[in-house]
Design an enzyme around this catalytic site. Structure first.
Site, short mmCIF file in Angstrom:
data_model
loop_
_atom_site.label_atom_id
_atom_site.label_comp_id
_atom_site.label_asym_id
_atom_site.label_seq_id
_atom_site.Cartn_x
_atom_site.Cartn_y
_atom_site.Cartn_z
N GLN A 111 64.60 52.76 12.69
CA GLN A 111 65.79 51.64 12.25
C GLN A 111 65.43 51.05 10.90
O GLN A 111 66.39 51.15 10.15
CB GLN A 111 65.24 50.43 13.17
CG GLN A 111 66.30 49.21 13.20
CD GLN A 111 65.88 47.82 14.11
OE1 GLN A 111 65.25 48.27 15.08
NE2 GLN A 111 66.75 46.98 13.85
N TYR A 114 69.14 51.78 8.87
CA TYR A 114 70.12 50.65 9.01
C TYR A 114 70.91 50.15 7.72
O TYR A 114 71.78 49.41 7.88
CB TYR A 114 69.31 49.43 9.75
CG TYR A 114 68.81 48.35 8.64
CD1 TYR A 114 67.57 48.63 7.89
CD2 TYR A 114 69.37 47.03 8.55
CE1 TYR A 114 67.02 47.79 7.09
CE2 TYR A 114 69.04 46.20 7.82
CZ TYR A 114 67.63 46.32 6.97
OH TYR A 114 67.19 45.56 6.37
N GLU A 172 63.16 45.17 23.42
CA GLU A 172 63.74 43.87 23.12
C GLU A 172 64.03 43.19 24.21
O GLU A 172 64.80 43.82 25.12
CB GLU A 172 65.10 43.98 22.28
CG GLU A 172 64.51 44.35 20.75
CD GLU A 172 65.50 44.22 19.75
OE1 GLU A 172 66.80 44.19 20.06
OE2 GLU A 172 65.12 44.48 18.53
N ASP A 195 66.85 46.21 25.22
CA ASP A 195 67.22 46.93 24.21
C ASP A 195 66.17 47.96 23.32
O ASP A 195 65.74 47.32 22.51
CB ASP A 195 67.98 46.20 23.22
CG ASP A 195 68.66 46.73 21.92
OD1 ASP A 195 68.94 47.99 22.34
OD2 ASP A 195 68.83 46.03 20.96
N HIS A 204 64.01 34.74 16.52
CA HIS A 204 64.01 36.18 16.34
C HIS A 204 64.44 36.57 14.90
O HIS A 204 64.04 37.40 14.13
CB HIS A 204 64.82 36.91 17.37
CG HIS A 204 64.83 38.46 17.17
ND1 HIS A 204 63.95 39.25 17.08
CD2 HIS A 204 66.15 39.29 16.92
CE1 HIS A 204 64.23 40.68 16.68
NE2 HIS A 204 65.40 40.73 16.79
#
Lengths: 416, 416
Positions: A241, A245, A200, A234, A134
């Site tokens: 994002q 972030y 997620e 999630d 990931h």
């Protein structure tokens, strides 16, 4: 071992599982429960009946609480004693027909007749980022394909604090979040519903024992502080994002809702499914070294069900792929003296496997929307659409024994 | 308005303040308290004496709880009614000598005779990054001096989730944390105590009203959801931070301890000190627009006291410098439907002013250690040393009225 309670052959919940949860039963009471097959067993009633007295532990009122925290806080010895006693009562070697009849009429409920609740009050929630596949996929997409993993990634289990208040139980639907995004090519952000609603695929462990500020839990001790596991979704808004972030991490792109499965499967139930984790290269610092089998062979699936449609399998992965194991995560989290609390949740981060079909998010499965998925009904998906239901399932299987987690389900509602 | 309780002339706690806290009183009980001058007043006792009945609210058992959450949850009307009633009782217009004598003997304690506790159970804690001077300083040091502010910074109040469990009350000392760092020039990390132990001068607001998942709080409504303010020291380990923080933000560099002052000063007490915030350019998106006076003129100081030494003033700043105000912070935090809970803490981020002496961290004051501070005893400081005590003080002053926060104090203990 078999149970005298009917257990469908492919059930996630044989007598070897005995997960814990919180249910509102038909009388309207909310109590701690376990489950065999499709039968939910009221633990508060078992305690009242005096049937747990032989366990060697006094469980007092812990099963009448609206969350499992007090029960979990009793400690591993209590959990193991209860597990042994439940296996005695519900094994087909129990020949006490009177007892069985009383149990059936007063402590049993069909799974369809109860409403499952959040199993724990989450004090603090941390999300790790422990799948190398990931982290590599995300690095390739958003940073430098040639140097996808950041320099710290192989040295420590990267993680961040998440929002505890917005963690909800499976079956709770979540609205598409509004937020700020920077459209491609724009130099000013806009406000509106996310156009990149994602899931997620994760697992989370539940902390079983608190520490004081200043204390550390070593990697060798870590499992003493872990009660069990849940499935974890999630939910993420990728466009929010990527705008928000830097430099302090994901925030509103994550805290609009995260979903857990209702049953906590204990470490004891997962014992037969331990496996070795991947080789870690370079060697990790001494406080992160672990021996033995610290990964778990848990098969994971994500299904998407469009409104009024059928389930579509979009991802098959496995928890065994995790680069960083739970002992390393907990040792790292506390090496600075950070205190942990019974009921804390520590999620794995997205669990992606090495093949494209094993990626644990739409972001990776469709490679940021460039390669949409086609569903059975002919529709295509770059990300999650309104009224899509996301379902995570997880189970272990070996030598005819299946231990599962049930499902973690949530529907994407339109934005408000 | 004056009180019949003796109040030193420069006290932070005149009758116009009436902050709320939790104290263990000499009898050993832990109760909700307020304070005038150096007198701590037991609110549970006032309730028992029936002296609050005239307030128009039934406070029940809320003042006997070990945290203020239940009291805060009663809502603004209850807080205001209590404030009015306390001002009646303790104003020098109260001529009921019998009542005063009873209060003195049964409800009053000298501040030196009580131990102050954490005032609230913190459900979730978020740290913002809302001082433009601080964000610019950090950007200059760690990223590009010519483009110190990241592109998102002027469009949204950047924030991240922090650790609730490790928030402690003033007077709690904190060990220097161990962790991973990458020494300058090295290509492999090492493990050991941080060499860059720092404070962050912050303020935090306490949420006064919960919402449900999916609800948003508009900027216009935000103050209805805010109970009051605390001083906040966001202890930080800069070398751990710079190694761990990409891409998911600060984690172990922050969660080893954060310190709050014990007294929550309400929004009502701070009314006279409202000021306009800085001009925001470019204009913010509609959901972040606020009118009126949303900043507060609160003078802030940080002192460092070496072991057995004297206090050294190292920073003078002001909360009025905040680029993003509390209404914008709360509106942003909930615009995606993230639910908030009474007792949540939302910290400002380091409050740096425009001049070097107003920077709210050692990182900025010594410019990453390149320009050490010299203390009164001749010793120098790049960062915090073992046995140094950090003390934050804050107060407002106008037209002869002073409303203060007391202090937020913690000593750096050696690493374990």
């Amino acid at each position: 071992m078999n149970s005298w309670i009917e257990t469908p052959s492919q059930s996630d919940f044989p007598i070897q599982n005995l997960p814990f949860g919180i249910a509102t039963i038909p009388s309207g009471k909310t109590v701690a429960v376990t489950r065999i097959g499709d039968t939910v067993i009221d633990l508060a009633k078992l305690e009242q009946m005096g049937i747990l007295n032989n366990s060697g532990f006094d469980f007092g009122e812990v099963f009448g609480q609206p969350v499992l925290n007090q029960f979990i806080d009793l400690g591993k010895e209590a959990h193991r004693a209860l597990r042994r006693r439940l296996q005695e009562i519900f094994s087909d070697t129990n020949k006490d027909q009177n007892q069985k009849d009383t149990l059936k009429t007063s402590a049993f409920h069909s799974i369809d007749s109860v409403t499952m609740r959040m199993p724990v009050k989450v004090s603090d929630y941390t999300d790790f980022y422990s799948s190398i596949e990931h982290a590599t996929n995300v690095g390739k997409m958003f940073r430098d394909p040639a140097n996808a993993l950041l320099p710290n990634w192989r040295h420590l289990p990267v993680g961040y604090h998440g929002r505890a208040s917005s963690i909800v139980v499976s079956g709770t639907d979540v609205h598409r979040p509004n937020g700020q995004t920077l459209p491609p090519g724009a130099d000013q952000p806009v406000f509106g519903p996310t156009r990149m609603f994602d899931f997620e695929l994760e697992m989370a462990f539940v902390v079983g024992k608190s520490t004081q500020l200043g204390e550390s839990v070593s990697a060798a001790q870590a499992e003493d502080y872990i009660f069990g596991f849940l499935l974890f979704n999630d939910l993420s808004a990728r466009d929010i994002q990527s705008w928000e972030y830097v430099p302090l991490g994901p925030f509103l792109s994550k805290n609009f809702g995260s979903v857990v499965s209702p049953w906590i499967v204990t470490l004891e139930a997962l014992e037969p499914f331990r496996v070795k984790g991947p080789v870690q290269d370079p060697e990790v610092l001494p406080y992160l070294r672990t021996g033995g089998l610290r990964n778990f062979d848990i098969q994971l699936e994500v299904m998407i069900r469009p409104d009024k449609g059928e389930e579509n399998l979009v991802c098959s992965s496995n928890f065994r792929h995790m680069y960083w194991n739970i002992c390393q995560q907990l040792a790292h989290h506390t090496v600075n003296g950070c205190n942990i609390t019974t009921g804390d949740l520590y999620a794995s981060g997205t669990i992606s496997g090495p093949e494209p079909g094993s990626y644990g998010s739409m972001l990776e499965l469709t490679w940021r929307g460039t390669n949409p998925l086609t569903l059975n009904d002919g529709s295509s998906r770059k990300f999650i659409e309104d009224h899509d239901t996301m379902i995570i399932r997880g189970f272990c299987e070996k030598d005819g024994l299946r231990i599962g987690f049930g499902e973690c389900k949530t529907k994407a509602l339109p934005s408000r």
